[in-house]
Design a protein around this motif. Structure first.
Motif, PDB file in Angstrom:
ATOM      1  N   PRO A 264      -3.517   4.780  -2.307  1.00  0.00           N
ATOM      2  CA  PRO A 264      -4.662   5.489  -2.867  1.00  0.00           C
ATOM      3  C   PRO A 264      -4.489   6.986  -2.621  1.00  0.00           C
ATOM      4  O   PRO A 264      -3.767   7.376  -1.698  1.00  0.00           O
ATOM      5  N   ALA A 265      -5.127   7.818  -3.449  1.00  0.00           N
ATOM      6  CA  ALA A 265      -5.163   9.251  -3.153  1.00  0.00           C
ATOM      7  C   ALA A 265      -6.324   9.500  -2.202  1.00  0.00           C
ATOM      8  O   ALA A 265      -7.240   8.684  -2.118  1.00  0.00           O
ATOM      9  N   LEU A 266      -6.272  10.606  -1.476  1.00  0.00           N
ATOM     10  CA  LEU A 266      -7.365  10.962  -0.571  1.00  0.00           C
ATOM     11  C   LEU A 266      -8.665  10.933  -1.348  1.00  0.00           C
ATOM     12  O   LEU A 266      -8.756  11.522  -2.429  1.00  0.00           O
ATOM     13  N   GLY A 267      -9.664  10.240  -0.806  1.00  0.00           N
ATOM     14  CA  GLY A 267     -10.976  10.217  -1.447  1.00  0.00           C
ATOM     15  C   GLY A 267     -11.177   9.108  -2.450  1.00  0.00           C
ATOM     16  O   GLY A 267     -12.269   8.961  -2.992  1.00  0.00           O
ATOM     17  N   ASP A 268     -10.168   8.316  -2.705  1.00  0.00           N
ATOM     18  CA  ASP A 268     -10.280   7.271  -3.734  1.00  0.00           C
ATOM     19  C   ASP A 268     -11.264   6.156  -3.374  1.00  0.00           C
ATOM     20  O   ASP A 268     -11.482   5.850  -2.198  1.00  0.00           O
ATOM     21  N   VAL A 269     -11.807   5.559  -4.439  1.00  0.00           N
ATOM     22  CA  VAL A 269     -12.591   4.322  -4.300  1.00  0.00           C
ATOM     23  C   VAL A 269     -11.621   3.160  -4.504  1.00  0.00           C
ATOM     24  O   VAL A 269     -10.943   3.075  -5.530  1.00  0.00           O
TER      25      VAL A 269
ATOM     26  N   VAL B  92       0.844  -1.206   0.000  1.00  0.00           N
ATOM     27  CA  VAL B  92       0.000   0.000   0.000  1.00  0.00           C
ATOM     28  C   VAL B  92       0.874   1.248   0.000  1.00  0.00           C
ATOM     29  O   VAL B  92       0.560   2.247  -0.646  1.00  0.00           O
ATOM     30  N   ARG B  93       2.017   1.169   0.662  1.00  0.00           N
ATOM     31  CA  ARG B  93       2.926   2.319   0.686  1.00  0.00           C
ATOM     32  C   ARG B  93       3.524   2.547  -0.710  1.00  0.00           C
ATOM     33  O   ARG B  93       3.763   3.682  -1.122  1.00  0.00           O
ATOM     34  N   SER B  94       3.758   1.446  -1.453  1.00  0.00           N
ATOM     35  CA  SER B  94       4.309   1.578  -2.810  1.00  0.00           C
ATOM     36  C   SER B  94       3.254   2.066  -3.797  1.00  0.00           C
ATOM     37  O   SER B  94       3.579   2.772  -4.743  1.00  0.00           O
TER      38      SER B  94
ATOM     39  N   ARG C 161      -4.124   1.103  15.320  1.00  0.00           N
ATOM     40  CA  ARG C 161      -4.738   1.622  14.087  1.00  0.00           C
ATOM     41  C   ARG C 161      -5.001   0.525  13.060  1.00  0.00           C
ATOM     42  O   ARG C 161      -5.691   0.760  12.072  1.00  0.00           O
ATOM     43  N   VAL C 162      -4.440  -0.638  13.296  1.00  0.00           N
ATOM     44  CA  VAL C 162      -4.719  -1.797  12.442  1.00  0.00           C
ATOM     45  C   VAL C 162      -5.022  -2.967  13.378  1.00  0.00           C
ATOM     46  O   VAL C 162      -4.269  -3.234  14.307  1.00  0.00           O
ATOM     47  N   ASP C 163      -6.170  -3.615  13.154  1.00  0.00           N
ATOM     48  CA  ASP C 163      -6.638  -4.683  14.037  1.00  0.00           C
ATOM     49  C   ASP C 163      -6.214  -6.040  13.484  1.00  0.00           C
ATOM     50  O   ASP C 163      -6.697  -6.465  12.438  1.00  0.00           O
ATOM     51  N   LEU C 164      -5.301  -6.704  14.183  1.00  0.00           N
ATOM     52  CA  LEU C 164      -4.888  -8.043  13.763  1.00  0.00           C
ATOM     53  C   LEU C 164      -5.583  -9.125  14.594  1.00  0.00           C
ATOM     54  O   LEU C 164      -5.589 -10.294  14.222  1.00  0.00           O
TER      55      LEU C 164
ATOM     56  N   ARG D 227      -7.270   2.146   4.207  1.00  0.00           N
ATOM     57  CA  ARG D 227      -8.026   3.162   4.965  1.00  0.00           C
ATOM     58  C   ARG D 227      -7.055   4.142   5.624  1.00  0.00           C
ATOM     59  O   ARG D 227      -7.233   5.353   5.530  1.00  0.00           O
ATOM     60  N   VAL D 228      -6.033   3.609   6.272  1.00  0.00           N
ATOM     61  CA  VAL D 228      -5.028   4.473   6.920  1.00  0.00           C
ATOM     62  C   VAL D 228      -4.416   5.423   5.885  1.00  0.00           C
ATOM     63  O   VAL D 228      -4.159   6.592   6.161  1.00  0.00           O
ATOM     64  N   ALA D 229      -4.228   4.910   4.650  1.00  0.00           N
ATOM     65  CA  ALA D 229      -3.548   5.698   3.614  1.00  0.00           C
ATOM     66  C   ALA D 229      -4.462   6.718   2.941  1.00  0.00           C
ATOM     67  O   ALA D 229      -4.005   7.482   2.091  1.00  0.00           O
ATOM     68  N   GLY D 230      -5.765   6.744   3.277  1.00  0.00           N
ATOM     69  CA  GLY D 230      -6.618   7.812   2.773  1.00  0.00           C
ATOM     70  C   GLY D 230      -7.744   7.408   1.840  1.00  0.00           C
ATOM     71  O   GLY D 230      -8.425   8.271   1.284  1.00  0.00           O
TER      72      GLY D 230
END
Ligand code: ZN
Ligand code: ZN
Length: 343
Positions: free
Chosen positions: A162-167, A157-159, A305-308, A185-188
């Motif tokens: 998503p942009a803010l607001g993306d589907v 996901v870091r590589s 922030r992430v539920d494992l 979700r964390v990434a926006g």
């Protein structure tokens, strides 16, 4: 000491090894928990033996012995396994591509100088100290045992964020998909859609923050189109790891969108190149992570922030490992992440 290894298709054998003693640059870890990865299940279902060191490559434990040269880790430290850091001397490193280090890649596939004679389905393991990471003290054992696979998703996901607001669509709601969903979700990501055939897994996806969870197939494509005025998703993370999912990931993506491959499809895939071209799609693939990312992902989990915990559905004693493997490979199991406890 016995270690469980996949020695043949659908066969797990307990092989005898010497009590591990640390080499000069090694530590001996008393394993607390070791996760069963999709790669292990794939190895179990494939003819021939699986490479010993990757048979159980998601473990956490406590250091019981250290080699004479080891200074960064001491006895009693709680650690988590990771890939080694970049070597600095392979041809990729010398070309300035430290994050594409060939030594790290070798270790990821169970070979090279950081290799071990068995994996984490054992009471103890001796590894190069650079393959261990101090566990954040806030993590429970169950969380610590899941940091390695979680960081794979973090890296992906870091590589390809998503942009803010993306589907965003996540294909496949197994442990990898369910973690990727949370990182997105964390990434926006604004709208998160899980596409998954199993109704049980769709429920878990909703509980972990998916806005929608839909069945795989044509209906998923229709659903995403309806939601996006006919455009498709901005980013699709492919976590199902089956060959047909490659084209369906593209089918779900909008023109100019991004597809990120995380799941490992072991067989060849039929694709529609004309569709890829028409959509001007960008496809990204990711494998592994850096040590910096390992630290980052671990602290997000420790911060809550992430539920494992919701992804871990069962633990089996080491003696019952065969039962765990046959259940996970049955195709009808309700288990998600299963951990093996050798204590
Ligand atoms: Zn794995
Ligand atoms: Zn290197």
């Amino acid at each position: 000491m016995k270690a469980a290894l996949i020695t043949e298709k659908e066969t797990i054998s307990f092989l005898e090894f010497e009590e591990p003693e640390p080499g000069a640059d090694q530590v001996v870890v008393d394993i607390t928990l070791c996760g069963i990865c999709g790669t292990d299940i794939h190895g179990y279902k494939t003819p021939g033996p699986m490479r010993p060191s990757i048979c159980g490559h998601e473990w956490t434990g406590v250091v019981s012995k250290t080699g004479v040269e080891v200074t960064r880790i001491t006895e009693g430290d709680r650690v988590v396994v990771s890939v080694p850091p970049s070597c600095g001397s392979c041809s990729a490193c010398l070309a300035g591509q430290m994050d594409k280090c060939m030594t790290v890649l070798e270790a990821t596939v169970g070979a090279g100088r950081f290799d071990t004679p068995h994996g984490g389905f054992a009471a103890q393991i001796a590894v190069n100290h650079w393959r261990t990471f101090l566990a954040d003290p806030r993590l429970t054992e169950i969380q610590a045992a899941q940091i390695e696979p979680t960081t794979i998703c973090f890296h992906a996901v870091r590589s390809t964020p998503p942009a803010l607001g993306d589907v965003v669509v996540v294909q496949g709601a197994g442990p990898i998909g369910l973690t990727t969903l949370q990182w997105a979700r964390v990434a926006g990501a604004e709208t998160l859609i899980a596409v998954e055939p199993d109704p049980n897994r769709r429920e878990v996806a909703l509980a972990l923050g998916a806005d929608h969870a839909v069945e795989a197939g044509d209906s998923a494509e229709e659903f995403v189109k309806d939601l996006t005025s006919g455009l498709g998703a901005d980013v699709v993370y492919e976590c199902a790891g089956v060959a047909p999912a490659l084209q369906s990931a593209v089918d779900l993506t909008r023109r100019g969108g991004k597809v990120s491959l995380i799941g490992l499809a072991a067989s060849d895939a039929i694709t529609k190149p004309a569709e890829w071209l028409r959509k001007e799609i960008s496809v990204f693939a990711s494998l592994g992570y850096t040590h910096e990312e390992f630290e980052m992902s671990m602290s997000y989990v420790a911060d809550g922030r992430v539920d494992l915990d919701a992804i871990h559905t069962g633990s089996f004693p080491l003696n019952d490992i065969e039962e765990a493997f046959s259940e996970l490979s049955s195709g009808v199991s309700e288990q998600l992440k299963v951990l093996i406890d050798p204590r």
